[in-house]
Design a protein around this motif. Structure first.
Motif, PDB file in Angstrom:
ATOM      1  N   ASN A 124      33.968  28.906  32.583  1.00 30.84           N
ATOM      2  CA  ASN A 124      34.074  29.842  31.853  1.00 30.84           C
ATOM      3  C   ASN A 124      34.320  31.088  32.576  1.00 30.84           C
ATOM      4  O   ASN A 124      33.338  31.655  33.035  1.00 30.84           O
ATOM      5  CB  ASN A 124      33.120  30.209  30.689  1.00 30.84           C
ATOM      6  N   PRO A 125      35.446  31.418  33.097  1.00 30.42           N
ATOM      7  CA  PRO A 125      36.692  30.865  32.679  1.00 30.42           C
ATOM      8  C   PRO A 125      37.047  29.621  33.483  1.00 30.42           C
ATOM      9  O   PRO A 125      36.288  29.539  34.642  1.00 30.42           O
ATOM     10  CB  PRO A 125      37.752  31.960  33.174  1.00 30.42           C
ATOM     11  N   GLY A 126      37.885  28.866  32.949  1.00 31.21           N
ATOM     12  CA  GLY A 126      38.215  27.548  33.498  1.00 31.21           C
ATOM     13  C   GLY A 126      39.398  26.550  32.818  1.00 31.21           C
ATOM     14  O   GLY A 126      39.721  27.392  31.791  1.00 31.21           O
ATOM     15  N   PRO A 178      41.177  30.209  37.015  1.00 33.28           N
ATOM     16  CA  PRO A 178      42.509  30.799  37.096  1.00 33.28           C
ATOM     17  C   PRO A 178      42.469  32.066  38.238  1.00 33.28           C
ATOM     18  O   PRO A 178      43.305  32.612  38.591  1.00 33.28           O
ATOM     19  CB  PRO A 178      42.857  31.673  35.896  1.00 33.28           C
ATOM     20  N   THR A 179      41.047  32.322  38.808  1.00 29.70           N
ATOM     21  CA  THR A 179      40.905  33.542  39.556  1.00 29.70           C
ATOM     22  C   THR A 179      41.062  33.492  41.152  1.00 29.70           C
ATOM     23  O   THR A 179      41.463  34.220  41.699  1.00 29.70           O
ATOM     24  CB  THR A 179      39.367  33.668  39.536  1.00 29.70           C
ATOM     25  N   GLY A 180      41.479  32.172  41.549  1.00 28.74           N
ATOM     26  CA  GLY A 180      42.064  31.885  42.868  1.00 28.74           C
ATOM     27  C   GLY A 180      40.725  32.069  43.982  1.00 28.74           C
ATOM     28  O   GLY A 180      40.991  32.284  45.147  1.00 28.74           O
ATOM     29  N   THR A 181      39.497  31.879  43.530  1.00 26.18           N
ATOM     30  CA  THR A 181      38.206  31.864  44.406  1.00 26.18           C
ATOM     31  C   THR A 181      38.387  30.850  45.382  1.00 26.18           C
ATOM     32  O   THR A 181      38.390  29.879  44.931  1.00 26.18           O
ATOM     33  CB  THR A 181      36.895  31.936  43.338  1.00 26.18           C
ATOM     34  N   PRO A 350      47.301  35.582  29.005  1.00 25.21           N
ATOM     35  CA  PRO A 350      46.034  36.298  28.872  1.00 25.21           C
ATOM     36  C   PRO A 350      44.718  35.479  29.556  1.00 25.21           C
ATOM     37  O   PRO A 350      44.732  34.114  29.332  1.00 25.21           O
ATOM     38  CB  PRO A 350      46.033  36.401  27.377  1.00 25.21           C
ATOM     39  N   GLY A 351      43.939  36.175  29.955  1.00 24.24           N
ATOM     40  CA  GLY A 351      42.837  35.319  30.776  1.00 24.24           C
ATOM     41  C   GLY A 351      41.973  34.845  29.520  1.00 24.24           C
ATOM     42  O   GLY A 351      41.197  34.056  30.041  1.00 24.24           O
ATOM     43  N   THR A 352      42.086  35.242  28.264  1.00 25.60           N
ATOM     44  CA  THR A 352      41.066  34.820  27.364  1.00 25.60           C
ATOM     45  C   THR A 352      41.241  33.208  27.100  1.00 25.60           C
ATOM     46  O   THR A 352      40.329  32.683  26.323  1.00 25.60           O
ATOM     47  CB  THR A 352      41.322  35.462  26.044  1.00 25.60           C
ATOM     48  N   ILE A 353      42.542  32.659  27.346  1.00 23.82           N
ATOM     49  CA  ILE A 353      42.734  31.210  26.861  1.00 23.82           C
ATOM     50  C   ILE A 353      41.702  30.464  27.980  1.00 23.82           C
ATOM     51  O   ILE A 353      41.845  29.167  27.525  1.00 23.82           O
ATOM     52  CB  ILE A 353      44.197  30.919  27.139  1.00 23.82           C
ATOM     53  N   PHE A 354      41.242  30.741  29.024  1.00 22.84           N
ATOM     54  CA  PHE A 354      40.316  30.196  29.936  1.00 22.84           C
ATOM     55  C   PHE A 354      39.019  30.346  29.503  1.00 22.84           C
ATOM     56  O   PHE A 354      37.892  29.819  30.232  1.00 22.84           O
ATOM     57  CB  PHE A 354      40.669  30.625  31.527  1.00 22.84           C
ATOM     58  N   GLY A 355      38.640  31.230  28.580  1.00 19.49           N
ATOM     59  CA  GLY A 355      37.355  31.380  28.189  1.00 19.49           C
ATOM     60  C   GLY A 355      36.900  32.895  27.919  1.00 19.49           C
ATOM     61  O   GLY A 355      37.738  33.834  28.086  1.00 19.49           O
ATOM     62  N   THR A 356      35.823  32.983  27.403  1.00 21.91           N
ATOM     63  CA  THR A 356      35.369  34.560  27.066  1.00 21.91           C
ATOM     64  C   THR A 356      35.261  35.436  28.243  1.00 21.91           C
ATOM     65  O   THR A 356      35.366  36.528  28.159  1.00 21.91           O
ATOM     66  CB  THR A 356      34.110  34.478  26.385  1.00 21.91           C
ATOM     67  N   MET A 357      34.855  34.733  29.328  1.00 23.99           N
ATOM     68  CA  MET A 357      34.791  35.621  30.496  1.00 23.99           C
ATOM     69  C   MET A 357      36.174  35.984  31.032  1.00 23.99           C
ATOM     70  O   MET A 357      35.983  36.745  31.916  1.00 23.99           O
ATOM     71  CB  MET A 357      33.966  34.798  31.780  1.00 23.99           C
ATOM     72  N   GLY A 358      37.106  35.415  30.779  1.00 20.93           N
ATOM     73  CA  GLY A 358      38.377  35.961  31.032  1.00 20.93           C
ATOM     74  C   GLY A 358      39.042  37.240  30.174  1.00 20.93           C
ATOM     75  O   GLY A 358      40.291  37.673  30.450  1.00 20.93           O
ATOM     76  N   LYS A 359      38.108  37.576  29.446  1.00 16.03           N
ATOM     77  CA  LYS A 359      38.326  38.893  28.765  1.00 16.03           C
ATOM     78  C   LYS A 359      38.679  40.124  29.572  1.00 16.03           C
ATOM     79  O   LYS A 359      37.973  40.310  30.471  1.00 16.03           O
ATOM     80  CB  LYS A 359      37.211  39.178  27.575  1.00 16.03           C
ATOM     81  N   GLY A 360      39.911  40.778  29.239  1.00 12.03           N
ATOM     82  CA  GLY A 360      40.004  41.811  30.150  1.00 12.03           C
ATOM     83  C   GLY A 360      41.059  41.419  31.359  1.00 12.03           C
ATOM     84  O   GLY A 360      41.089  42.244  32.287  1.00 12.03           O
TER      85      GLY A 360
END
Length: 380
Positions: A124-126, A178-181, A350-360
């Motif tokens: 999360n996100p994922g 989604p972060t590209g890490t 929106p980042g939120t579709i990947f989980g709560t840690m995508g908020k913002g």
């Protein structure tokens, strides 16, 4: 009315399936929508793959049912690809299983290993499909949070301190979507040690290795990894072949055998011509990756300009097919992208579709032509 199965009560329609209906409706009404939300490569597949597919259509077996395990030539090409690109040695007859896209593999693996009530760790996100498929097979989805402060990596020590009884699988995805890490040195080794200590099967989802990334890595390169890990990979992003539906799963012969028992009851083999095209793609040299990354690099530079114009921040060290951007403090991501879609006719995820840690956060795809990105910039 016939009632659906109980498993569907917690399973919603995929976000992009719903949102793209709205996008198509706007386009149908004459609005010039620029879609920067979907990671579907817009560049053509390798000419060599197309030629090999067309040639294969004339083979005598082309239109027959195919083997559930793919033609030997395809498994051999996958083994050669893993040896050349990752330094991983895999037996093409027992340790590699071709798939009709790696998304199919998520379901097959879950059906092969999970019983109702088993627990699954997912990021999360994922990628939302990890949790969705877990619930479809009536297992319990448990998130492990990732955050920017920890470099979007799981805190394995904190996880080990939790009660992990009943946890059977753990999904990981690096380069991370989604972060590209990227994977830092030593992390995969720590992950395999964690999996062995906790008796968890780790599934590495690895489709973004070669997009704007100069150091492709495989979890299976860690000594002993195949004892506790499977790896999914795909030709979708690497070779612009997303619609062809060609993927693979690698691991121990025993674990691949379990997955095959599911797969052989779910389909009747991959179309022969597509297999021949995939063989040609997997045999391409490094000039192919240089070609697509030159184009993606130019696009990413323009997306950076757009991100900055929106007042967002981002990580220039991230890799892969997307740009993950942090919105200014206090802005709701879903409201933000909805406003942009309706006012500027630009679709961003929106980042939120990947989980709560995508908020913002919001995510931009690089599967958009340069002139379209320039047009998006001009609208601001």
């Amino acid at each position: 009315m016939m009632q659906p199965a109980n498993r569907l009560q917690e399973t919603k329609e995929y976000y992009f399936s719903r949102k793209l209906k709205e996008v198509r409706a706007l386009i149908a009404d004459g609005h010039p929508v620029i879609n920067m939300g979907i990671g579907s490569p817009d560049m053509p597949a390798p000419p060599a793959a197309v030629a090999a597919m067309l040639k294969g259509l004339h083979d005598s077996v082309a239109h027959q049912y195919q083997s559930y395990t793919g033609i030997p030539e395809l498994r051999g090409a996958m083994a050669d690809f893993y040896k050349k690109q990752y330094g991983v040695i895999a037996n093409p007859d027992t340790e590699i299983l071709p798939l009709m896209g790696s998304k199919e593999g998520i379901m097959h693996i879950s059906m092969a290993f999970l019983n109702p009530g088993d627990k699954v760790l997912f990021p999360n996100p994922g990628y939302p499909s990890y949790a969705a498929v877990t619930r479809l097979v009536e297992a319990e989805a448990i998130t492990y949070d990732l955050n920017e402060e920890n470099g979007w990596l799981p805190d394995l020590k904190a996880l080990a301190a939790q009660d992990l009884s009943g946890v059977k699988l753990m999904w990981v995805n690096y380069p991370h979507m989604p972060t590209g890490t990227k994977v830092p040195d030593g992390f995969f080794e720590e992950l395999i040690a964690f999996a062995k200590a906790q008796h968890i099967l780790v599934i590495s989802d690895n489709p973004y290795s070669f997009v704007l990334n100069d150091n492709p890595q495989s979890l299976l390169a860690v000594p002993g990894a195949s004892e506790v890990a499977l790896e999914l990979n795909s030709l979708s992003k690497t070779f612009n072949m997303s619609g062809w539906r060609v993927g693979m799963v690698l691991g121990s012969a025993e674990n691949i055998g379990h997955v095959l028992r599911v797969k052989s009851n779910m389909d009747s083999g991959m179309f022969y011509g597509i297999q021949k095209g995939a063989v040609a793609a997997l045999g391409l040299g490094d000039d192919w990756f240089e070609h697509i990354n030159t184009i993606y690099g130019r696009r990413r530079k323009l997306v950076y300009e757009l991100v900055e114009r929106l007042g967002c921040t981002y990580d220039r060290d991230a890799v892969g097919l997307f740009v993950w951007a942090k919105l200014p403090e206090g802005i709701d991501a879903e409201a933000f992208i909805d406003n942009i879609l309706l006012e500027k006719f630009i679709f961003i995820t929106p980042g939120t579709i990947f989980g709560t840690m995508g908020k913002g956060y919001i995510r931009f795809s690089l599967c958009v032509k340069e002139e379209e990105i320039k047009e998006a910039i001009s609208r601001f």
